[in-house]
Design an enzyme around this catalytic site. Structure first.
Site, PDB file in Angstrom:
ATOM      1  N   SER A 134       0.884  -1.170   0.000  1.00 13.78           N
ATOM      2  CA  SER A 134       0.000   0.000   0.000  1.00 13.78           C
ATOM      3  C   SER A 134       0.916   1.212   0.000  1.00 13.78           C
ATOM      4  O   SER A 134       2.078   1.110   0.435  1.00 13.78           O
ATOM      5  CB  SER A 134      -0.828  -0.020   1.286  1.00 13.78           C
ATOM      6  OG  SER A 134      -1.404   1.249   1.528  1.00 13.78           O
ATOM      7  N   TYR A 147      -1.214  -0.729  10.573  1.00 14.29           N
ATOM      8  CA  TYR A 147      -1.306  -1.078   9.147  1.00 14.29           C
ATOM      9  C   TYR A 147       0.025  -0.772   8.450  1.00 14.29           C
ATOM     10  O   TYR A 147       0.553  -1.609   7.701  1.00 14.29           O
ATOM     11  CB  TYR A 147      -2.446  -0.268   8.516  1.00 14.29           C
ATOM     12  CG  TYR A 147      -2.758  -0.598   7.071  1.00 14.29           C
ATOM     13  CD1 TYR A 147      -3.233  -1.858   6.699  1.00 14.29           C
ATOM     14  CD2 TYR A 147      -2.613   0.369   6.071  1.00 14.29           C
ATOM     15  CE1 TYR A 147      -3.544  -2.141   5.372  1.00 14.29           C
ATOM     16  CE2 TYR A 147      -2.925   0.090   4.749  1.00 14.29           C
ATOM     17  CZ  TYR A 147      -3.391  -1.167   4.398  1.00 14.29           C
ATOM     18  OH  TYR A 147      -3.697  -1.445   3.085  1.00 14.29           O
TER      19      TYR A 147
HETATM   20  N1  NAP Z   1      -8.731  -0.915  -0.892  1.00 17.32           N
HETATM   21  C1  NAP Z   1      -7.725  -0.076  -0.825  1.00 17.32           C
HETATM   22  O1  NAP Z   1      -7.934   1.167  -0.934  1.00 17.32           O
HETATM   23  C2  NAP Z   1      -6.307  -0.570  -0.662  1.00 17.32           C
HETATM   24  C3  NAP Z   1      -5.264   0.362  -0.774  1.00 17.32           C
HETATM   25  C4  NAP Z   1      -3.957  -0.080  -0.602  1.00 17.32           C
HETATM   26  C5  NAP Z   1      -3.689  -1.427  -0.373  1.00 17.32           C
HETATM   27  N2  NAP Z   1      -4.721  -2.299  -0.265  1.00 17.32           N
HETATM   28  C6  NAP Z   1      -4.372  -3.707  -0.008  1.00 17.32           C
HETATM   29  O2  NAP Z   1      -4.984  -4.507  -0.997  1.00 17.32           O
HETATM   30  C7  NAP Z   1      -5.221  -5.824  -0.477  1.00 17.32           C
HETATM   31  C8  NAP Z   1      -6.659  -6.240  -0.781  1.00 17.32           C
HETATM   32  O3  NAP Z   1      -7.523  -5.375  -0.069  1.00 17.32           O
HETATM   33  P1  NAP Z   1      -9.038  -5.080  -0.493  1.00 17.32           P
HETATM   34  O4  NAP Z   1      -9.192  -3.611  -0.580  1.00 17.32           O
HETATM   35  O5  NAP Z   1      -9.446  -5.931  -1.631  1.00 17.32           O
HETATM   36  O6  NAP Z   1      -9.773  -5.522   0.865  1.00 17.32           O
HETATM   37  P2  NAP Z   1     -10.986  -6.521   1.120  1.00 17.32           P
HETATM   38  O7  NAP Z   1     -12.036  -6.350   0.100  1.00 17.32           O
HETATM   39  O8  NAP Z   1     -11.328  -6.326   2.556  1.00 17.32           O
HETATM   40  O9  NAP Z   1     -10.297  -7.945   0.919  1.00 17.32           O
HETATM   41  C9  NAP Z   1      -9.425  -8.492   1.875  1.00 17.32           C
HETATM   42  C10 NAP Z   1      -9.164  -9.921   1.501  1.00 17.32           C
HETATM   43  O10 NAP Z   1      -8.314 -10.524   2.489  1.00 17.32           O
HETATM   44  C11 NAP Z   1      -8.901 -11.752   2.906  1.00 17.32           C
HETATM   45  N3  NAP Z   1      -8.613 -12.051   4.303  1.00 17.32           N
HETATM   46  C12 NAP Z   1      -8.842 -11.278   5.386  1.00 17.32           C
HETATM   47  N4  NAP Z   1      -8.534 -11.939   6.513  1.00 17.32           N
HETATM   48  C13 NAP Z   1      -8.099 -13.169   6.128  1.00 17.32           C
HETATM   49  C14 NAP Z   1      -7.660 -14.318   6.831  1.00 17.32           C
HETATM   50  N5  NAP Z   1      -7.618 -14.359   8.180  1.00 17.32           N
HETATM   51  N6  NAP Z   1      -7.293 -15.409   6.122  1.00 17.32           N
HETATM   52  C15 NAP Z   1      -7.341 -15.409   4.769  1.00 17.32           C
HETATM   53  N7  NAP Z   1      -7.755 -14.352   4.050  1.00 17.32           N
HETATM   54  C16 NAP Z   1      -8.143 -13.248   4.721  1.00 17.32           C
HETATM   55  C17 NAP Z   1     -10.413 -11.519   2.743  1.00 17.32           C
HETATM   56  O11 NAP Z   1     -11.087 -12.748   2.550  1.00 17.32           O
HETATM   57  P3  NAP Z   1     -12.063 -13.470   3.601  1.00 17.32           P
HETATM   58  O12 NAP Z   1     -12.745 -12.400   4.394  1.00 17.32           O
HETATM   59  O13 NAP Z   1     -12.977 -14.282   2.733  1.00 17.32           O
HETATM   60  O14 NAP Z   1     -11.148 -14.305   4.400  1.00 17.32           O
HETATM   61  C18 NAP Z   1     -10.442 -10.730   1.433  1.00 17.32           C
HETATM   62  O15 NAP Z   1     -10.405 -11.605   0.342  1.00 17.32           O
HETATM   63  C19 NAP Z   1      -4.901  -5.745   1.022  1.00 17.32           C
HETATM   64  O16 NAP Z   1      -3.632  -6.285   1.277  1.00 17.32           O
HETATM   65  C20 NAP Z   1      -4.919  -4.254   1.310  1.00 17.32           C
HETATM   66  O17 NAP Z   1      -4.106  -3.918   2.407  1.00 17.32           O
HETATM   67  C21 NAP Z   1      -6.024  -1.905  -0.403  1.00 17.32           C
END
Ligand code: NAP
Length: 265
Positions: A134, A147
């Protein structure tokens, strides 16, 4: 590494960005292995992609989760370590278990998965390891201490790993998204950004993942120029940039994100 016919393991494949990554990899002809905890959502993604991917549900906060996933995945050509928790809020408001869970999912699991998949990649003389960090892995913000600890950690891990495995023909990429609209953890928070702060889409993050693997790129930012420039300056002058961020309203934005992601946080 061209993705056509390669096996790619994607963690966090039930989430906003993970689904987009799975679609993009499938469109490039990769054999995609989808992982997350929610099996029903993984099955939806699989159905959306014509039943081609395989679902490997696992809880990565479980100490044995990463090793179990690597074993079930078998020979993997590329890892996309994308699963993550938002972990936003003031550190004193987290329980010790919540802190461990954030460290486990965001940092320990990618390291353990790498450890488990690497010997096979080294034997085959090819492989790619990609980590979704991120911009919070380059610039810290208020309410983002935990984070950022995990996302800065991924950057350091990948940089050291690259030195060890690139000479052996393997690739290592880190992707740094800024604020992502439409789906994912920021969109789900419902927080509003000032009009001058731009966003990117999950599809743009997914395109960066494809570019990172196929183009053997070390690092890719997925954010508007202003945020990318800010993160570059922050690495040279973190205190000055933090002061400037505060003047531009970073505390209010961070509080509304934390409230949306973690009521009471
Ligand atoms: N959205 C943003 O603005 C943003 C910006 C910068 C970086 N990111 C990064 O991008 C990545 C994806 O984020 P996102 O925005 O798509 O968030 P999201 O929609 O909340 O997805 C998070 C994913 O992680 C999985 N996860 C969470 N806890 C878990 C566990 N205990 N075991 C296995 N899987 C787990 C969730 O699946 P389940 O709940 O089904 O387990 C889900 O598939 C993350 O690493 C986040 O830090 C996001």
């Amino acid at each position: 590494m061209q993705l056509q016919g390669r096996t790619v393991l994607v963690t966090g494949a039930s989430g906003g960005i993970g689904r987009a990554i799975a679609r993009a990899l499938d469109a490039r002809g990769a054999r995609v292995l989808l992982s997350a905890r929610r099996e029903d959502v993984l099955e939806q993604v699989r159905a959306e992609l014509g039943g081609r991917p395989q679902c490997l549900p696992v809880d990565l906060s479980d100490p044995a989760g990463a090793a179990l996933l690597a074993e079930r995945a078998g020979d993997v050509d590329a890892l996309v370590a994308n699963a993550g928790l938002p972990a936003s809020g003031r550190i004193e408001r987290f329980s010790t278990d919540e802190i461990d869970q954030a460290l486990d999912v965001n940092l320990r699991a990618p390291i353990q998965l790498t450890r488990a998949l690497l010997p096979g990649m080294l034997d085959r003389g090819r492989g790619h390891l990609l980590y979704v960090s991120s911009l919070s892995g380059k610039v810290a913000s208020p309410r983002g201490s935990l984070y950022s600890a995990t996302k800065f950690g991924l950057r350091g891990f990948a940089a050291g790993l690259r030195e060890d495995v690139e000479p052996k023909g393997l690739g290592v990429t880190v992707v740094y998204p800024g604020f992502v609209s439409d789906a994912g953890m920021f969109a789900a928070s419902g927080a509003k950004l000032p009009p001058w702060v731009g966003t990117r889409t999950p599809q743009q993050v997914a395109e960066a993942v494809v570019r990172g693997i196929e183009g053997e790129r070390a690092e890719i930012d997925v954010a508007p120029l202003s945020l990318r420039a800010g993160s570059l300056v922050a690495s040279l002058a973190p205190v000055t940039v933090a002061r400037l961020q505060r003047r531009l309203g970073s505390v209010g934005v961070a509080d509304s994100i934390a409230k949306g992601q973690r009521p009471g946080g």
